[in-house]
Write a protein that holds these residues in place. Structure first.
Motif, PDB file in Angstrom:
ATOM      1  N   LEU A   1     -10.600  24.221  -6.458  1.00  0.00           N
ATOM      2  CA  LEU A   1     -11.037  25.107  -5.367  1.00  0.00           C
ATOM      3  C   LEU A   1     -12.557  25.131  -5.180  1.00  0.00           C
ATOM      4  N   GLY A   2     -13.132  23.950  -5.023  1.00  0.00           N
ATOM      5  CA  GLY A   2     -14.585  23.863  -4.871  1.00  0.00           C
ATOM      6  C   GLY A   2     -15.119  24.603  -3.660  1.00  0.00           C
ATOM      7  N   LYS A   3     -14.305  24.736  -2.601  1.00  0.00           N
ATOM      8  CA  LYS A   3     -14.821  25.368  -1.380  1.00  0.00           C
ATOM      9  C   LYS A   3     -14.854  26.886  -1.478  1.00  0.00           C
ATOM     10  N   LEU A   4     -14.322  27.435  -2.550  1.00  0.00           N
ATOM     11  CA  LEU A   4     -14.486  28.885  -2.742  1.00  0.00           C
ATOM     12  C   LEU A   4     -15.973  29.191  -2.917  1.00  0.00           C
ATOM     13  N   GLY A   5     -16.690  28.228  -3.537  1.00  0.00           N
ATOM     14  CA  GLY A   5     -18.109  28.479  -3.834  1.00  0.00           C
ATOM     15  C   GLY A   5     -19.060  27.900  -2.804  1.00  0.00           C
ATOM     16  N   HIS A   6     -18.626  26.866  -2.070  1.00  0.00           N
ATOM     17  CA  HIS A   6     -19.568  26.226  -1.135  1.00  0.00           C
ATOM     18  C   HIS A   6     -18.760  25.439  -0.108  1.00  0.00           C
ATOM     19  N   PRO A   7     -19.159  25.463   1.157  1.00  0.00           N
ATOM     20  CA  PRO A   7     -18.345  24.794   2.193  1.00  0.00           C
ATOM     21  C   PRO A   7     -18.135  23.301   1.951  1.00  0.00           C
ATOM     22  N   ASP A   8     -19.049  22.635   1.215  1.00  0.00           N
ATOM     23  CA  ASP A   8     -18.839  21.210   0.949  1.00  0.00           C
ATOM     24  C   ASP A   8     -17.979  20.980  -0.298  1.00  0.00           C
ATOM     25  N   GLY A   9     -17.684  22.028  -1.018  1.00  0.00           N
ATOM     26  CA  GLY A   9     -16.749  21.912  -2.151  1.00  0.00           C
ATOM     27  C   GLY A   9     -17.103  20.786  -3.111  1.00  0.00           C
ATOM     28  N   GLU A  10     -16.089  20.012  -3.450  1.00  0.00           N
ATOM     29  CA  GLU A  10     -16.238  18.957  -4.469  1.00  0.00           C
ATOM     30  C   GLU A  10     -17.175  17.830  -4.017  1.00  0.00           C
ATOM     31  N   LEU A  11     -17.474  17.753  -2.724  1.00  0.00           N
ATOM     32  CA  LEU A  11     -18.377  16.677  -2.266  1.00  0.00           C
ATOM     33  C   LEU A  11     -19.764  16.857  -2.876  1.00  0.00           C
ATOM     34  N   ASN A  12     -20.145  18.107  -3.161  1.00  0.00           N
ATOM     35  CA  ASN A  12     -21.419  18.345  -3.864  1.00  0.00           C
ATOM     36  C   ASN A  12     -21.453  17.578  -5.193  1.00  0.00           C
TER      37      ASN A  12
ATOM     38  N   ILE B   1     -11.891  13.968 -10.418  1.00  0.00           N
ATOM     39  CA  ILE B   1     -11.415  14.654  -9.206  1.00  0.00           C
ATOM     40  C   ILE B   1     -10.218  15.531  -9.562  1.00  0.00           C
ATOM     41  N   PRO B   2     -10.224  16.824  -9.221  1.00  0.00           N
ATOM     42  CA  PRO B   2      -9.102  17.695  -9.561  1.00  0.00           C
ATOM     43  C   PRO B   2      -7.939  17.555  -8.592  1.00  0.00           C
ATOM     44  N   THR B   3      -6.705  17.733  -9.096  1.00  0.00           N
ATOM     45  CA  THR B   3      -5.541  17.767  -8.201  1.00  0.00           C
ATOM     46  C   THR B   3      -5.728  18.884  -7.177  1.00  0.00           C
ATOM     47  N   LEU B   4      -6.216  20.027  -7.666  1.00  0.00           N
ATOM     48  CA  LEU B   4      -6.319  21.215  -6.797  1.00  0.00           C
ATOM     49  C   LEU B   4      -7.708  21.331  -6.176  1.00  0.00           C
ATOM     50  N   ALA B   5      -8.238  20.200  -5.716  1.00  0.00           N
ATOM     51  CA  ALA B   5      -9.548  20.246  -5.047  1.00  0.00           C
ATOM     52  C   ALA B   5      -9.373  20.913  -3.674  1.00  0.00           C
ATOM     53  N   SER B   6     -10.441  21.534  -3.178  1.00  0.00           N
ATOM     54  CA  SER B   6     -10.399  22.075  -1.803  1.00  0.00           C
ATOM     55  C   SER B   6     -10.572  20.925  -0.806  1.00  0.00           C
ATOM     56  N   CYS B   7     -11.352  19.929  -1.191  1.00  0.00           N
ATOM     57  CA  CYS B   7     -11.514  18.753  -0.321  1.00  0.00           C
ATOM     58  C   CYS B   7     -10.321  17.828  -0.581  1.00  0.00           C
ATOM     59  N   SER B   8      -9.970  17.037   0.418  1.00  0.00           N
ATOM     60  CA  SER B   8      -8.827  16.122   0.182  1.00  0.00           C
ATOM     61  C   SER B   8      -9.279  14.995  -0.753  1.00  0.00           C
ATOM     62  N   PHE B   9      -8.320  14.404  -1.431  1.00  0.00           N
ATOM     63  CA  PHE B   9      -8.631  13.315  -2.376  1.00  0.00           C
ATOM     64  C   PHE B   9      -9.373  12.198  -1.638  1.00  0.00           C
ATOM     65  N   ASP B  10      -8.850  11.800  -0.483  1.00  0.00           N
ATOM     66  CA  ASP B  10      -9.479  10.681   0.249  1.00  0.00           C
ATOM     67  C   ASP B  10     -10.886  11.030   0.713  1.00  0.00           C
ATOM     68  N   GLU B  11     -11.084  12.276   1.102  1.00  0.00           N
ATOM     69  CA  GLU B  11     -12.422  12.729   1.532  1.00  0.00           C
ATOM     70  C   GLU B  11     -13.417  12.552   0.375  1.00  0.00           C
ATOM     71  N   ILE B  12     -12.973  12.911  -0.825  1.00  0.00           N
ATOM     72  CA  ILE B  12     -13.841  12.810  -2.015  1.00  0.00           C
ATOM     73  C   ILE B  12     -14.121  11.340  -2.320  1.00  0.00           C
ATOM     74  N   VAL B  13     -13.096  10.518  -2.310  1.00  0.00           N
ATOM     75  CA  VAL B  13     -13.291   9.089  -2.615  1.00  0.00           C
ATOM     76  C   VAL B  13     -14.122   8.420  -1.517  1.00  0.00           C
ATOM     77  N   ASP B  14     -13.864   8.804  -0.260  1.00  0.00           N
ATOM     78  CA  ASP B  14     -14.650   8.210   0.851  1.00  0.00           C
ATOM     79  C   ASP B  14     -16.129   8.555   0.729  1.00  0.00           C
ATOM     80  N   ASN B  15     -16.433   9.720   0.119  1.00  0.00           N
ATOM     81  CA  ASN B  15     -17.833  10.141   0.006  1.00  0.00           C
ATOM     82  C   ASN B  15     -18.530   9.552  -1.217  1.00  0.00           C
ATOM     83  N   ALA B  16     -17.785   8.782  -2.015  1.00  0.00           N
ATOM     84  CA  ALA B  16     -18.408   8.162  -3.198  1.00  0.00           C
ATOM     85  C   ALA B  16     -19.094   6.866  -2.777  1.00  0.00           C
TER      86      ALA B  16
END
Ligand SMILES: Cc1cc2c(cc1C)[n+](S(=O)(=O)[O-])c1c(=O)[nH]c(=O)nc-1n2C[C@H](O)[C@H](O)[C@H](O)COP(=O)(O)O
Length: 504
Positions: free
Chosen positions: A191-202, A216-231
């Protein structure tokens, strides 16, 4: 009825579908018929019914990856776009506490005033939304293990060597064969977006900036692909997996992750049920009202357990050792068990041919009075040597540790005692909740500076030069030794009344 390509639905039409019998919601300008999904929602029906016929985007975003609604609802339930100016605006009431919080956030210290990871925690506590602070900081029951995780490091003392040439110090290491700028990785926290709108992308962006690995957490607020695409193209990422009761869903997640280039699958094994985290529970995510539960044939999920319980009903408590051969049949990724808490299970993982274990108690969020990862590390190194002749750190079977790590000296102690690397969770959450990606960059920079200095002071020019003789852990497993109070940590931990930022 749905919108045709050119005709958009009106807010008025949507507002007519505001009951359990016909429930439409708006998310990101699109209308969805969630009537049949109400009782399958892991967060229960009440929270959806609260937004029936309305725009639910604001409530939806911090908890769900953007694609959660489109992947969980069949296409015929996607009713199409809504005419934005016909939608009744959800009135946001700014309370006095909220105004005071925003004021503190406005006047928080600048990043150059931040000297250590504890500062992030103290500031985040003052400036984060209460629900986010409760979820991130909470731990199980009396939070004894939360504090023991950190206190355990204070029972380990250094035996530095002198007159060694430490002009050049090299912190680099490898984890599962992948390069890292230091033996630290960003562990999985939901739940990274509880703390910041960019969540796990930070975390993704800062991990790339400092060449460390993100899990990468299963329960990320950002989607898995969004996180991988931002790497970055060559950025190494691991996946933390909560195993779903529906193994087809798990298989799909695992094989998709492998296809996207994930370099390690960390199966979480210490959470057959998520722990009772009382700060989180006090934030009470919407509880199902009893009449609703009765209507749903008693199927309501108890919402009064906070966010944790609200998002975890899919986790399979039936996961067991015989499942590991199935995992080996569906993926070639190295398999690591995250949440092992005794040498017997570490030995079993080794005998089953896994790539390693994370000695962890989930940051104290699961079984209270579980021992710290660092204490279990010493037990595992001793017993795996005795039983299988293994020495550590070991490239074939990694012992990783997490929990309570707040200083580079904590990491150096773990490495000296045989850990391949150390996972850090909350400090990075607090860092981005207060300062976004710049905060995580700063946290990693602080760790790197502390690391470099302390390697010089113990007389170790490289990670390989950090050896067991450099620490005295003889008191580690006796929990009664008194060590100097760690005020910085405990000040942040204790409930602060009327503390203001000026006190920093
Ligand atoms: C702080 C935190 C930790 C979570 C976490 C969420 C938060 C806010 N979540 S949880 O919602 O389910 O509990 C996860 C998670 O998704 N999966 C997991 O394996 N560990 C989870 N952990 C545990 C984490 O991976 C580390 O074990 C723990 O954070 C290490 O302790 P420190 O926070 O003290 O570094």
């Amino acid at each position: 009825m749905s919108a045709t390509e050119d005709r958009k639905l009106s807010g008025k039409e949507v507002a007519q579908h505001n009951t359990r019998e016909s429930c439409w919601i708006i998310v990101h300008g699109k209308v969805y018929d969630v009537t049949e999904f109400l009782d399958d929602h892991p967060g229960g029906s009440k929270i959806i019914l609260k937004y029936a016929g309305k725009d639910a985007t604001q409530e939806y975003d911090p908890i769900h990856p953007p694609d959660a609604i489109t992947t969980n609802l069949s296409p015929e339930k996607h009713l199409g776009p809504v005419e934005p100016d016909t939608v009744e605006k959800v009135e946001v009431v700014i309370t006095d506490e909220e105004k005071a919080r925003l004021e503190r956030a406005e006047h928080k210290p600048t990043l150059d005033e931040i000297l250590n990871l504890h500062d992030f925690e103290f500031i985040a506590k003052q400036v984060m939304p209460e629900k986010a602070w409760a979820y991130y900081s909470s731990a199980a029951d009396d939070e004894i293990t939360l504090r023991e995780n950190h206190a355990a490091y204070h029972r380990i003392w250094f035996r530095p060597r002198v007159l060694r040439d430490v002009t050049r110090v090299d912190l680099s290491s490898t984890i599962l064969g992948h390069k890292t700028s230091m033996p630290i990785y960003i562990t999985a926290t939901a739940l990274g977006k509880l703390g910041h709108p960019d969540g796990e992308l930070n975390l993704t962006r800062a991990a790339a900036n400092y060449n460390v690995i993100q899990m990468i957490p299963t329960l990320a607020s950002c989607s898995f692909d969004e996180i991988v695409d931002n790497a970055k193209p060559d950025q190494v990422q691991f996946l933390q997996l909560y195993v779903n009761k529906d193994r087809e869903i798990t298989k799909r997640i695992v094989q998709h992750a492998e296809k996207r280039g994930i370099k390690g699958l960390f199966i979480t094994v210490d959470a057959p049920q998520l722990g009772r985290r009382e700060k989180d529970m006090r934030m009470k995510f919407e509880a199902d009202d009893p009449s609703e539960v009765a209507k749903a044939g008693g199927k309501g999920v108890d919402r009064s357990q906070g966010a944790a319980r609200a998002i975890s009903s899919f986790i399979d408590p039936g996961l067991n050792w015989s499942d590991l051969s199935w995992f080996k049949s569906i993926t070639k990724m190295p398999l690591i068990l995250k949440g092992v808490q005794c040498w017997e299970d570490a030995l079993e993982a080794y005998d089953q041919g896994l790539a390693g274990v994370v000695l962890s108690n989930h940051g104290g969020r699961q079984l209270d009075f579980a021992r710290s990862g660092i204490e279990v590390l010493v037990e595992c190194v001793t017993k795996l040597k005795e039983k299988r002749g293994l020495t550590f750190p070991n490239d074939k079977f990694a012992l990783l540790v997490d929990g309570g790590v707040r200083r580079a000296t904590d990491v150096i102690k773990a490495v000296a005692l045989g850990a391949t690397a150390v996972g850090i969770g909350r400090p990075f959450l607090y860092a981005f909740s207060a300062y976004g990606v710049e905060g995580v960059n700063k946290a990693l920079e602080i760790l790197r500076d502390e690391f470099e200095m302390n390697m010089r002071l113990i007389g170790a020019p490289t990670i390989k030069d950090i050896v067991p003789e450099m620490v005295d852990a003889s008191n580690l497993s006796s929990h009664i030794v008194s060590v100097p109070e760690d005020n910085l940590y405990h000040t942040s931990y204790e409930v602060m009344h009327h503390a203001t930022l000026k006190e920093i």
